[in-house]
Design an enzyme around this catalytic site. Sequence first.
Site, mmCIF file in Angstrom:
data_model
loop_
_atom_site.group_PDB
_atom_site.id
_atom_site.type_symbol
_atom_site.label_atom_id
_atom_site.label_comp_id
_atom_site.label_asym_id
_atom_site.label_seq_id
_atom_site.Cartn_x
_atom_site.Cartn_y
_atom_site.Cartn_z
ATOM 1 N N TYR A 105 0.834 -1.193 0.000
ATOM 2 C CA TYR A 105 0.000 0.000 0.000
ATOM 3 C C TYR A 105 0.875 1.252 0.000
ATOM 4 O O TYR A 105 1.987 1.253 0.536
ATOM 5 C CB TYR A 105 -0.894 0.046 1.239
ATOM 6 C CG TYR A 105 -2.018 -0.959 1.247
ATOM 7 C CD1 TYR A 105 -3.248 -0.661 0.673
ATOM 8 C CD2 TYR A 105 -1.850 -2.211 1.841
ATOM 9 C CE1 TYR A 105 -4.279 -1.578 0.686
ATOM 10 C CE2 TYR A 105 -2.881 -3.134 1.856
ATOM 11 C CZ TYR A 105 -4.089 -2.815 1.279
ATOM 12 O OH TYR A 105 -5.113 -3.723 1.288
ATOM 13 N N TYR A 144 -0.088 -10.235 0.100
ATOM 14 C CA TYR A 144 1.012 -9.800 0.951
ATOM 15 C C TYR A 144 0.952 -10.515 2.305
ATOM 16 O O TYR A 144 -0.120 -10.906 2.778
ATOM 17 C CB TYR A 144 0.983 -8.281 1.156
ATOM 18 C CG TYR A 144 -0.307 -7.730 1.721
ATOM 19 C CD1 TYR A 144 -0.558 -7.714 3.095
ATOM 20 C CD2 TYR A 144 -1.284 -7.205 0.870
ATOM 21 C CE1 TYR A 144 -1.740 -7.199 3.604
ATOM 22 C CE2 TYR A 144 -2.461 -6.691 1.371
ATOM 23 C CZ TYR A 144 -2.680 -6.692 2.740
ATOM 24 O OH TYR A 144 -3.861 -6.189 3.245
ATOM 25 N N ARG A 154 -2.551 -12.302 3.087
ATOM 26 C CA ARG A 154 -3.834 -11.808 2.616
ATOM 27 C C ARG A 154 -3.979 -12.109 1.133
ATOM 28 O O ARG A 154 -3.059 -11.890 0.365
ATOM 29 C CB ARG A 154 -3.955 -10.291 2.792
ATOM 30 C CG ARG A 154 -4.017 -9.738 4.187
ATOM 31 C CD ARG A 154 -5.220 -10.085 5.031
ATOM 32 N NE ARG A 154 -6.434 -10.492 4.374
ATOM 33 C CZ ARG A 154 -7.436 -9.684 4.008
ATOM 34 N NH1 ARG A 154 -7.352 -8.395 4.189
ATOM 35 N NH2 ARG A 154 -8.532 -10.178 3.472
ATOM 36 N N HIS A 157 -6.963 -8.383 -2.947
ATOM 37 C CA HIS A 157 -8.293 -7.844 -2.652
ATOM 38 C C HIS A 157 -8.326 -6.342 -2.877
ATOM 39 O O HIS A 157 -7.292 -5.673 -2.884
ATOM 40 C CB HIS A 157 -8.708 -8.161 -1.205
ATOM 41 C CG HIS A 157 -7.817 -7.557 -0.169
ATOM 42 N ND1 HIS A 157 -6.608 -8.105 0.190
ATOM 43 C CD2 HIS A 157 -7.950 -6.431 0.589
ATOM 44 C CE1 HIS A 157 -6.036 -7.362 1.122
ATOM 45 N NE2 HIS A 157 -6.821 -6.334 1.380
ATOM 46 N N HIS A 159 -10.555 -2.939 -1.439
ATOM 47 C CA HIS A 159 -11.503 -2.427 -0.455
ATOM 48 C C HIS A 159 -12.541 -1.544 -1.148
ATOM 49 O O HIS A 159 -12.199 -0.734 -2.012
ATOM 50 C CB HIS A 159 -10.787 -1.599 0.616
ATOM 51 C CG HIS A 159 -9.769 -2.376 1.392
ATOM 52 N ND1 HIS A 159 -10.056 -2.962 2.598
ATOM 53 C CD2 HIS A 159 -8.465 -2.654 1.137
ATOM 54 C CE1 HIS A 159 -8.979 -3.570 3.062
ATOM 55 N NE2 HIS A 159 -7.997 -3.396 2.186
#
Length: 240
Positions: A105, A144, A154, A157, A159
């Site tokens: 991120y 990640y 995870r 994906h 959000h």
Amino acid sequence: MSKELVHRNYDSHPPAFAPGYKTSVLRSPRNALISLQNSLSEITGPIFGAKDLDPLDNDLIMNYAKDGLPIGERIIVHGYVRDGFGRPMKNTLVEVWQANAGGRYRHKKDKYLAPIDPNFGGCGRVLTDENGYYFFRTIKPGPYPWRNQASDWRPSHIHFSLSGESFAQRLITQMYFEGDPLIKQCPIVKTINNDDAIRTLIAELDTHAAVPLDSLAYRFDLVLRGHRATLFENRTQGAV
């Protein structure tokens, strides 16, 4: 005339306290919940319109590009936002945020060793049209590792945040990708004890909407209430 009302089935929602998902241990309430009346600001706005958005807000491939294009697999995500009776939810603000192709991120607290892509910001927004339809372009996010258990990862994906006519109507969820083997291993996903509810979070590959020699496409419909409702993260814990 009968009143159209579909009660939400809370049995499909995960519990607030799920030890396998370590963060929930501290985040889950320890005392009985207290119902608070919404303030005026929570029930009277904001109202979003086309003039509030920039032309590239729904193009995550281009809206942060500086010296070139972002690295990774180009994809299209599209679908409809509807209520439990199939009626379109028009002018709904859909906001998205995600990791880059390497699984990192753009956030100062993300210390994963994957590099930051200088041409990818990882966020965007779009308004649904008269039919409740939305569309955006992006880079497929990478999986990640995260500090839950030693080997937890995870799945890829995105959000999603949906805003209605007021702050109190904001809903948040996550979209996963069809065929990802990490979905069934994810400790967050495993807190959901209903396979049908999990399937509402998985976008299906949609080859009909793909752009030849450019982008694959994924279809992700969101249903706000009813028996086919999408599972959202911010439901009221313990509600009846």
